[in-house]
Design a protein around this motif. Sequence first.
Motif, short mmCIF file in Angstrom:
data_model
loop_
_atom_site.label_atom_id
_atom_site.label_comp_id
_atom_site.label_asym_id
_atom_site.label_seq_id
_atom_site.Cartn_x
_atom_site.Cartn_y
_atom_site.Cartn_z
N ARG A 248 41.62 35.67 28.20
CA ARG A 248 41.83 34.22 28.23
C ARG A 248 42.21 33.75 29.64
N ARG A 249 43.06 34.53 30.28
CA ARG A 249 43.48 34.19 31.65
C ARG A 249 42.24 34.12 32.56
N HIS A 250 41.34 35.10 32.44
CA HIS A 250 40.13 35.08 33.28
C HIS A 250 39.20 33.94 32.90
N LEU A 251 39.07 33.69 31.60
CA LEU A 251 38.19 32.59 31.16
C LEU A 251 38.67 31.27 31.76
N LEU A 252 39.98 31.05 31.74
CA LEU A 252 40.51 29.79 32.26
C LEU A 252 40.44 29.73 33.78
N ASN A 253 40.23 30.89 34.40
CA ASN A 253 40.08 30.96 35.86
C ASN A 253 38.63 30.80 36.31
N GLY A 254 37.72 30.60 35.35
CA GLY A 254 36.33 30.39 35.74
C GLY A 254 35.44 31.61 35.65
N VAL A 255 35.86 32.60 34.89
CA VAL A 255 35.03 33.78 34.67
C VAL A 255 34.39 33.63 33.29
N SER A 256 33.09 33.89 33.18
CA SER A 256 32.46 33.85 31.86
C SER A 256 32.58 35.21 31.20
N ILE A 257 33.14 35.23 30.01
CA ILE A 257 33.20 36.46 29.24
C ILE A 257 32.47 36.16 27.94
N ILE A 258 31.30 36.76 27.79
CA ILE A 258 30.44 36.38 26.67
C ILE A 258 31.09 36.72 25.34
N ASP A 259 31.70 37.91 25.27
CA ASP A 259 32.32 38.32 24.01
C ASP A 259 33.68 38.98 24.26
N ASP A 268 45.56 44.59 35.98
CA ASP A 268 45.52 44.42 37.44
C ASP A 268 44.15 44.03 37.98
N VAL A 269 43.15 43.96 37.09
CA VAL A 269 41.79 43.67 37.54
C VAL A 269 41.70 42.23 38.05
N VAL A 270 40.97 42.06 39.15
CA VAL A 270 40.80 40.73 39.73
C VAL A 270 39.31 40.35 39.62
N ILE A 271 39.01 39.14 39.16
CA ILE A 271 37.61 38.73 39.00
C ILE A 271 37.42 37.33 39.57
N GLY A 272 36.37 37.15 40.38
CA GLY A 272 36.10 35.87 41.01
C GLY A 272 35.37 34.90 40.08
N GLN A 273 35.36 33.66 40.53
CA GLN A 273 34.76 32.58 39.76
C GLN A 273 33.25 32.79 39.57
N ASP A 274 32.74 32.29 38.46
CA ASP A 274 31.30 32.33 38.14
C ASP A 274 30.74 33.74 37.98
N THR A 275 31.60 34.70 37.87
CA THR A 275 31.13 36.02 37.50
C THR A 275 30.94 36.03 35.99
N VAL A 276 29.91 36.76 35.52
CA VAL A 276 29.65 36.84 34.08
C VAL A 276 29.91 38.27 33.62
N ILE A 277 30.77 38.40 32.63
CA ILE A 277 31.04 39.72 32.05
C ILE A 277 30.34 39.76 30.69
N HIS A 278 29.37 40.64 30.56
CA HIS A 278 28.62 40.74 29.31
C HIS A 278 29.34 41.69 28.34
N PRO A 279 28.94 41.65 27.06
CA PRO A 279 29.68 42.39 26.02
C PRO A 279 29.79 43.90 26.27
N SER A 280 30.77 44.48 25.60
CA SER A 280 31.01 45.92 25.63
C SER A 280 31.19 46.44 27.05
N THR A 281 32.04 45.78 27.78
CA THR A 281 32.31 46.17 29.17
C THR A 281 33.80 46.47 29.30
N MET A 282 34.10 47.51 30.08
CA MET A 282 35.49 47.90 30.30
C MET A 282 35.78 47.94 31.78
N LEU A 283 36.80 47.20 32.20
CA LEU A 283 37.16 47.13 33.61
C LEU A 283 38.55 47.72 33.78
#
Length: 433
Positions: A248-259, A268-283
Amino acid sequence: MSTGTVAVILAAGKGTRMKSSRAKALFPLCGKPLIHYPIRAARQTGIDRVVLVVGHQAEMVMAAAEGEGVSFAVQEPQLGTGHALLCAEDALRGFTGTVFVHCVDVPLLPAELLAEMLETHRREGNAVTVLTTVLPDAGKYGRIIRGEDGRVLRITEARDATPEERLIREINAGSYCFEAPLVFELLHQITPDNDQKEYYLTDVLALANARGARVGAVIAADPGQVEGINDRAQLAEMEARLRAQICRRHLLNGVSIIDPATTYIEDDVVIGQDTVIHPSTMLHGATRIGEGCVVGPFSQLFDMTLEDGTAVISSYVERSVLRSGAKVGPYSRLRAGCDIGPGSVIGNYSELKNTRVGTNSHVHHVGYLGDTTVGDGVNIGAGTITCNYDGARKHPTVIGHDAFIGSGNLIVAPVTIGEHARVVKDREMPEEK
Ligand code: UD1
Ligand code: CA
């Protein structure tokens, strides 16, 4: 002599209901051992000095807390929560002030709640302030027994409670502020006359009252914040909840998380704006992802650095760097120490280890590059394998700028291939006259 506030975290217990050979404190929650979380909450509240009471698998728990800047007290054998805090007496000798005590198995105590406890403790001039909450089903938790005037008198463990006491829905969340040195004096008075024959920390409340010292409570409005982990089912539920918070924190920061339900992102993971994370992904770990990247579906990243506009599709990659616009996958593996240059493509079914690839180079299909340096504009054909290991030692391969490596080559290292070189099969060579 020192004053102020210290934290003591009780982590000596085995955690019997985890049904494990491993101490509960060591179980990971979103990639970090449980002991990390109370230490973090203490730090966020401005408490610098943290003592960790260890016992069961002490060595391993201490190792897991290495780098957290805490000191240790050993409780051996483990005779109960009261005995556990008493084991920190030596570590805190000469200390006058507030001792915040927290259990390792309540990981998601928010720092704000801890701050509220400290504030109430001071404002009311309490000797003891206990954190409580009200549950629809109080289960195995200790019950808060209040007097007719509403003051907290004592805590009774569920197994020691009378049927009437067991109906009480206000429970002990397992966090306390105590005044030292008084608390240690009282701890020396507790006796193990209860169902478990343990020294209960909770007995300090009745003793403080008997002394005429003030006992108070802070009621956590949201029981979820003070929920304990006693078995693996609760651990999994907590994990799902923490994971959802992180997404939720990343979604509100402008990251798309499909599922979000199938996306696992460590804290501790950092993700920039407009990045798309597709399902079944582990960071995992210290992964840092830039803007406008595409990750997944089905990708697993460990301690990766992805610059802007990169992609990792259905791949397993660790401890490597992708420069802007580089692309990996589908179905590739980067092992530690790879640096993939801007615009380069590591394609299907390739494995790279400790390999540096320049700008706009292509490793499109099935291959293995180990301990290799690849220049700019290089094309590496399908089925190219660097044979970097002779059974005893690893050897490097260097491939110069704009070289062309045809399909199906075994490059037996150490080898240096010059700039603009062509390495191709016989049938691809011009016929000799
Ligand atoms: C404890 C409280 C209970 C409260 C509950 C909240 C007591 C007697 N009971 O019960 O009122 O509702 O927490 O979660 O305190 N530990 C040690 N050494 C020991 C025993 C325990 O360090 O000898 C540590 C454990 O590692 C754990 C914490 O103390 O972090 C709590 O121990 P646990 O046995 O889980 O207590 P509960 O039975 O849950
Ligand atoms: Ca517990």
